[in-house]
Design a protein around this motif. Structure first.
Motif, PDB file in Angstrom:
ATOM      1  N   SER A   1      31.987 -26.002  21.886  1.00  0.00           N
ATOM      2  CA  SER A   1      30.622 -25.521  21.631  1.00  0.00           C
ATOM      3  C   SER A   1      30.569 -24.002  21.552  1.00  0.00           C
ATOM      4  O   SER A   1      29.842 -23.364  22.306  1.00  0.00           O
ATOM      5  CB  SER A   1      29.677 -26.014  22.730  1.00  0.00           C
ATOM      6  OG  SER A   1      30.105 -25.542  23.996  1.00  0.00           O
TER       7      SER A   1
ATOM      8  N   GLU B   1      29.407 -20.584  20.149  1.00  0.00           N
ATOM      9  CA  GLU B   1      28.324 -20.019  19.347  1.00  0.00           C
ATOM     10  C   GLU B   1      28.853 -19.035  18.311  1.00  0.00           C
ATOM     11  O   GLU B   1      28.176 -18.719  17.340  1.00  0.00           O
ATOM     12  CB  GLU B   1      27.301 -19.343  20.260  1.00  0.00           C
ATOM     13  CG  GLU B   1      25.970 -19.064  19.598  1.00  0.00           C
ATOM     14  CD  GLU B   1      24.896 -18.647  20.578  1.00  0.00           C
ATOM     15  OE1 GLU B   1      23.711 -18.658  20.202  1.00  0.00           O
ATOM     16  OE2 GLU B   1      25.228 -18.305  21.727  1.00  0.00           O
TER      17      GLU B   1
ATOM     18  N   TRP C   1      27.875 -17.534  14.123  1.00  0.00           N
ATOM     19  CA  TRP C   1      27.895 -16.078  13.984  1.00  0.00           C
ATOM     20  C   TRP C   1      28.872 -15.651  12.896  1.00  0.00           C
ATOM     21  O   TRP C   1      28.564 -14.788  12.077  1.00  0.00           O
ATOM     22  CB  TRP C   1      28.302 -15.419  15.302  1.00  0.00           C
ATOM     23  CG  TRP C   1      27.305 -15.515  16.412  1.00  0.00           C
ATOM     24  CD1 TRP C   1      26.051 -16.057  16.360  1.00  0.00           C
ATOM     25  CD2 TRP C   1      27.484 -15.064  17.756  1.00  0.00           C
ATOM     26  NE1 TRP C   1      25.437 -15.980  17.585  1.00  0.00           N
ATOM     27  CE2 TRP C   1      26.288 -15.372  18.465  1.00  0.00           C
ATOM     28  CE3 TRP C   1      28.527 -14.443  18.436  1.00  0.00           C
ATOM     29  CZ2 TRP C   1      26.130 -15.057  19.816  1.00  0.00           C
ATOM     30  CZ3 TRP C   1      28.373 -14.137  19.785  1.00  0.00           C
ATOM     31  CH2 TRP C   1      27.183 -14.441  20.460  1.00  0.00           C
TER      32      TRP C   1
ATOM     33  N   ASN D   1      23.359 -24.728  17.680  1.00  0.00           N
ATOM     34  CA  ASN D   1      23.733 -23.318  17.673  1.00  0.00           C
ATOM     35  C   ASN D   1      23.335 -22.652  16.353  1.00  0.00           C
ATOM     36  O   ASN D   1      22.905 -21.503  16.337  1.00  0.00           O
ATOM     37  CB  ASN D   1      25.237 -23.166  17.901  1.00  0.00           C
ATOM     38  CG  ASN D   1      25.637 -23.313  19.350  1.00  0.00           C
ATOM     39  OD1 ASN D   1      24.813 -23.118  20.256  1.00  0.00           O
ATOM     40  ND2 ASN D   1      26.879 -23.662  19.600  1.00  0.00           N
TER      41      ASN D   1
ATOM     42  N   ASN E   1      19.541 -22.143  16.362  1.00  0.00           N
ATOM     43  CA  ASN E   1      19.159 -21.090  17.307  1.00  0.00           C
ATOM     44  C   ASN E   1      19.476 -19.693  16.785  1.00  0.00           C
ATOM     45  O   ASN E   1      18.963 -18.705  17.317  1.00  0.00           O
ATOM     46  CB  ASN E   1      19.870 -21.297  18.646  1.00  0.00           C
ATOM     47  CG  ASN E   1      19.332 -22.484  19.414  1.00  0.00           C
ATOM     48  OD1 ASN E   1      18.202 -22.920  19.203  1.00  0.00           O
ATOM     49  ND2 ASN E   1      20.138 -23.047  20.300  1.00  0.00           N
ATOM     50  N   ASN E   2      20.319 -19.602  15.754  1.00  0.00           N
ATOM     51  CA  ASN E   2      20.750 -18.307  15.251  1.00  0.00           C
ATOM     52  C   ASN E   2      20.289 -18.026  13.822  1.00  0.00           C
ATOM     53  O   ASN E   2      20.662 -17.007  13.237  1.00  0.00           O
ATOM     54  CB  ASN E   2      22.270 -18.192  15.336  1.00  0.00           C
ATOM     55  CG  ASN E   2      22.751 -17.976  16.748  1.00  0.00           C
ATOM     56  OD1 ASN E   2      22.714 -16.858  17.258  1.00  0.00           O
ATOM     57  ND2 ASN E   2      23.190 -19.037  17.409  1.00  0.00           N
TER      58      ASN E   2
END
Length: 202
Positions: free
Chosen positions: A82, A84, A88, A110, A113-114
């Motif tokens: 997991s 993140e 990115w 993820n 959320n980004n």
């Protein structure tokens, strides 16, 4: 977080299933908490050989896919640990939407959320988009408002997304941004608490 409303861009077809997060961003690139600069590690073992040379056969190394902002991937994309750093790295490379027939739940969350949009379509729809992406010089449209992906041929595919997630993406709200929407209420609460329990402010 940058708002996601509509994306018009080139799509790169990654015809691999079960691509895990270690393939997306290997462990040696996880030593930083900075989001910038991670693109150098994106799909590192697929993009480069053991001597660091570019693998010309890998889709993102092909000139016709330079600047692709959409990745069309095989089933079960983002499985594994997991990290993140995976979304990115994708975003630092310029990819803000990944289309697949399924995603690992943690990776999908993820992404959301980004500010990276994970789009789930039927396997045959993903395959059709991959076929149209061959050649690279075509514009695909991902419209979050209408929840559709439109191929260069005009074929349109609908995708589902949680309404709350959709709203946050369209407004560009991450967890901090969502909290700051209630800044006035937070300030009022803190002012009242300072008056009622002044010893806590010391």
């Amino acid at each position: 977080m940058k708002a996601f409303t509509r994306l018009d861009g080139r799509a790169a077809p990654l015809q691999l299933a079960n691509v895990d997060t270690d393939q997306i961003i290997p462990a040696q690139f996880l030593k930083t908490v900075e989001r910038e600069g991670l693109s150098k590690g994106l799909f590192f073992a697929l993009r480069f050989d053991d001597q660091g040379g570019v693998r010309p056969e890998f889709v993102l190394n092909k000139p016709e896919y330079k600047g692709a902002s959409i990745l069309i991937a095989g089933d079960n994309f983002g499985c594994g640990s997991s990290r993140e750093h995976a979304p990115w790295a994708l975003m630092d490379f310029g990819i803000t939407c990944v289309i697949s027939s399924s995603f690992a739940d943690i990776f999908k969350n993820n992404c959301l959320n980004n500010g990276l949009l994970p789009v789930i379509l039927k396997p045959e729809e993903v395959e059709a988009l991959m076929d149209e992406a061959k050649g690279g010089n075509h514009v695909f449209t991902v419209d979050l408002e209408s929840q559709t992906v439109t191929a260069p041929s005009g074929a349109k595919f609908h995708f589902d997304i949680d309404p709350d997630r959709k709203d946050k993406l369209m407004k560009g709200l991450d967890a901090i941004g969502e909290t700051l929407q209630h800044a006035g209420d937070i300030d009022l609460y803190e002012s009242k608490r300072a008056l009622s329990t002044p010893w806590m402010e010391a």
